[in-house]
Enzyme design. Sequence first.
Site, short mmCIF file in Angstrom:
data_model
loop_
_atom_site.label_atom_id
_atom_site.label_comp_id
_atom_site.label_asym_id
_atom_site.label_seq_id
_atom_site.Cartn_x
_atom_site.Cartn_y
_atom_site.Cartn_z
N THR A 126 0.82 -1.22 0.00
CA THR A 126 0.00 0.00 0.00
C THR A 126 0.85 1.27 0.00
O THR A 126 2.00 1.25 0.47
CB THR A 126 -0.90 -0.01 1.26
OG1 THR A 126 -1.52 1.26 1.41
CG2 THR A 126 -0.10 -0.27 2.54
N ASP A 127 0.27 2.36 -0.47
CA ASP A 127 0.97 3.66 -0.40
C ASP A 127 1.13 4.14 1.04
O ASP A 127 1.96 4.99 1.33
CB ASP A 127 0.24 4.73 -1.24
CG ASP A 127 -1.23 4.94 -0.90
OD1 ASP A 127 -1.73 4.32 0.08
OD2 ASP A 127 -1.89 5.73 -1.61
N TYR A 149 -2.05 -0.44 11.07
CA TYR A 149 -2.20 -1.13 9.78
C TYR A 149 -0.99 -0.89 8.89
O TYR A 149 -0.35 -1.83 8.41
CB TYR A 149 -3.48 -0.66 9.06
CG TYR A 149 -3.48 -0.98 7.57
CD1 TYR A 149 -3.61 -2.29 7.12
CD2 TYR A 149 -3.31 0.03 6.61
CE1 TYR A 149 -3.58 -2.59 5.75
CE2 TYR A 149 -3.29 -0.26 5.25
CZ TYR A 149 -3.43 -1.57 4.83
OH TYR A 149 -3.39 -1.87 3.49
N LYS A 203 1.99 -3.44 7.38
CA LYS A 203 2.27 -3.63 5.95
C LYS A 203 3.73 -3.29 5.64
O LYS A 203 4.38 -3.95 4.83
CB LYS A 203 1.34 -2.75 5.09
CG LYS A 203 -0.13 -3.09 5.15
CD LYS A 203 -0.47 -4.45 4.56
CE LYS A 203 -0.35 -4.52 3.05
NZ LYS A 203 -0.80 -5.84 2.52
#
Length: 335
Positions: A123-124, A149, A153
């Site tokens: 994810t960015d 979160y 990641k």
Amino acid sequence: MKLLITGGAGFIGSNFIRYILNKYPDYKIVNLDLLTYAGNLENLRDVENNPNYKFIKGDIADKNLANDLAKDADIIVNFAAESHVDRSILDSAAFIHTNILGTHNLLEAARNNGLKRFHHISTDEVYGHLGPNDPAFNEKTPYAPRSPYSASKAAADHLVMAYFHTYNLPVTISNCSNNYGPYQFPEKLHGLFITNLLEGKKVPVYGDGRQVRDWLFVSDHCEAIDLIIHKGKIGETYCVGGNCEKPNLEITQKILELLGKGEEMIEYVKDRPGHDRRYAMNFAKIKSELGWEPRTNFDEGMRKTVEWYKNNEDWWKTIKSGEYLKYYEKQYKER
Ligand code: NAD
Ligand code: DAU
């Protein structure tokens, strides 16, 4: 080609499985998914009898299961994750288990069985957040995650790259911006706001609603992953963006317009703790190396998304009457 796809019963994974089965009639897919609150076999009802598709219920952190499934795979595409920032703020244990330990377990399975490629969906958000005039994130932006979160990641991404450098595991990573489209769980902005309005409820805009996301229609994301797993350079990261930076209030207004509702349906609520202000992705690398760019424009993507939720009431009403409600109540009580 044999693909082991994890998290394929979720939003992006289910769109990707349907995309691959349509595009490559000779590919075999095994979908390993734990069917958490976000996993839903209804997302794949139309392909469940396809002879090239098999579903296995299980945890990516299960050592024996991952190892057995990897024996019969050429590529692992790892979508499985706890994916919702607000849930990670309420309780992050499952995020550590799946996103970090689960990814580590899959890396071991890939390494033990000599797979041709391990592709990790990221994810960015691992890059932190941007000020209004900062340039968009790119593959060289230092990691600076800010939520449980995104920290989980980021940890997973580091493990994936460590397996490349240490063991020569053939890995690729894609870091993409916010997806939207059919089958998105109705806890995320689009799914929640569209279904709330269809139920006659208000939409909860966090803070001032001026946070910016770079919106990517899910089928465009599927095309990017397809290119990366076939042509992406081993050991490389690819940033995938929608070329569509929009503040949340503009998304909200578009949804209101498409559903013929007025601004009185907006309810400004307490902000998300540590709310990232702006994300934007520079996708020049995947464009120049693999020829990918997003093709769905904002109006078309928004229209298709709203239409899908209008035509699939049973799907989201079933979700909203179950486990989801408990989370929703908890989230608002604990803020
Ligand atoms: P989702 O929450 O809709 O789906 C996640 C899936 O993973 C579910 O089917 C769930 O049952 C499964 N899962 C969870 N824990 C598991 C476990 N331990 N073992 C096996 N399966 C498990 O998520 P999504 O929005 O489809 O996101 C997919 C991936 O893309 C995630 O890795 C996410 O971090 C990443 N991502 C998502 C977005 C987005 O906008 N949705 C953007 C960038 C990156
Ligand atoms: O950027 C990629 C990320 O996009 C992915 O890695 C995550 O898995 C995915 O969930 C998504 O994270 P966001 O937190 O950006 O998505 P979400 O849909 O939860 O929120 C989008 C924006 O809308 C964010 O600024 C918070 C705001 N929001 C969200 C909800 C659910 C609201 O204002 N009200 C809401 O009720």
